[in-house]
Design a protein around this motif. Structure first.
Motif, PDB file in Angstrom:
ATOM      1  N   LYS A 148       1.102  -0.741   0.233  1.00 33.82           N
ATOM      2  CA  LYS A 148      -0.501   0.044   0.131  1.00 33.82           C
ATOM      3  C   LYS A 148       1.008   1.634   0.213  1.00 33.82           C
ATOM      4  O   LYS A 148       1.798   1.205   0.494  1.00 33.82           O
ATOM      5  N   LYS A 149       0.030   2.220  -0.032  1.00 37.78           N
ATOM      6  CA  LYS A 149       0.874   3.436  -0.623  1.00 37.78           C
ATOM      7  C   LYS A 149       1.032   3.725   1.038  1.00 37.78           C
ATOM      8  O   LYS A 149       3.110   3.987   0.794  1.00 37.78           O
ATOM      9  N   GLU A 150       0.629   4.003   1.899  1.00 38.05           N
ATOM     10  CA  GLU A 150       1.047   3.966   2.968  1.00 38.05           C
ATOM     11  C   GLU A 150       2.404   3.462   3.802  1.00 38.05           C
ATOM     12  O   GLU A 150       3.339   3.666   4.001  1.00 38.05           O
ATOM     13  N   GLU A 151       2.801   1.967   3.514  1.00 34.89           N
ATOM     14  CA  GLU A 151       3.753   1.889   3.329  1.00 34.89           C
ATOM     15  C   GLU A 151       4.743   1.716   2.933  1.00 34.89           C
ATOM     16  O   GLU A 151       5.506   1.356   3.454  1.00 34.89           O
TER      17      GLU A 151
ATOM     18  N   GLU B 155       5.367   4.994   1.694  1.00 31.86           N
ATOM     19  CA  GLU B 155       5.900   6.226   1.948  1.00 31.86           C
ATOM     20  C   GLU B 155       6.599   6.141   3.966  1.00 31.86           C
ATOM     21  O   GLU B 155       7.524   6.585   3.631  1.00 31.86           O
ATOM     22  N   VAL B 156       5.938   5.141   4.160  1.00 34.23           N
ATOM     23  CA  VAL B 156       7.599   4.963   5.888  1.00 34.23           C
ATOM     24  C   VAL B 156       8.871   4.535   5.279  1.00 34.23           C
ATOM     25  O   VAL B 156       9.436   4.648   6.103  1.00 34.23           O
TER      26      VAL B 156
ATOM     27  N   LEU C  14       5.255   6.713  -5.399  1.00 39.95           N
ATOM     28  CA  LEU C  14       5.346   7.766  -3.974  1.00 39.95           C
ATOM     29  C   LEU C  14       4.179   8.516  -5.004  1.00 39.95           C
ATOM     30  O   LEU C  14       3.555   9.603  -4.204  1.00 39.95           O
TER      31      LEU C  14
END
Length: 145
Positions: free
Chosen positions: A7-10, A12-13, A44
């Protein structure tokens, strides 16, 4: 886990260098800086402007990260995939001089030989330089202040 499944959230980390490591592992072949960073920007959803602003810092982070190696082809790869071998030729051990450097050295030597220093110009007696000095203890120093 593959990058496209994350996922994008993963994503971005993760740091850009961590993403680079994952990309190079998945591709199984070296890539140049713009290609790798473009892939990161696509993952991203970064704009072209962000790409242009950040690619210099990205390159610097790759050069300082010990996981990566810059190949002769100007492509990055994981250092683990490469064996580093240092080969010295006999010629490498000899110091190489440029002709201009040799001429400059010869000119300096000639200048040194042409300069004469007389005894009048050299002060060989350093003892008289210390005559005016005296030892002062801490109490006397405080009184003077």
């Amino acid at each position: 886990m593959k990058l496209k499944d994350m996922k994008k959230e993963e994503l971005e980390v993760l740091s850009y260098t961590d993403l680079t490591e994952m990309i190079l592992n998945e591709n199984k072949k070296p890539m140049n800086t713009p290609s790798v960073f473009k892939k990161i920007c696509d993952l991203l959803n970064l704009t072209e402007e962000e790409y242009s602003e950040k690619i210099g810092d990205y390159y610097t982070s790759l050069t300082t990260d010990k996981r990566f190696i810059l190949l002769d082809t100007a492509e990055w790869d994981l250092k683990d995939k490469h064996k580093v071998e240092i080969v010295l030729d006999e010629d490498d051990e000899e110091e190489v001089f440029d002709e201009e450097e040799i001429e400059e050295d010869e000119e300096l030597e000639e200048m040194d030989e042409s300069v004469e220093i007389t005894d009048d110009e050299v002060d060989l007696d350093d003892s008289d330089d210390l005559e005016d000095l005296s030892i002062v203890n801490d109490d006397e120093m405080e009184e003077d202040m």
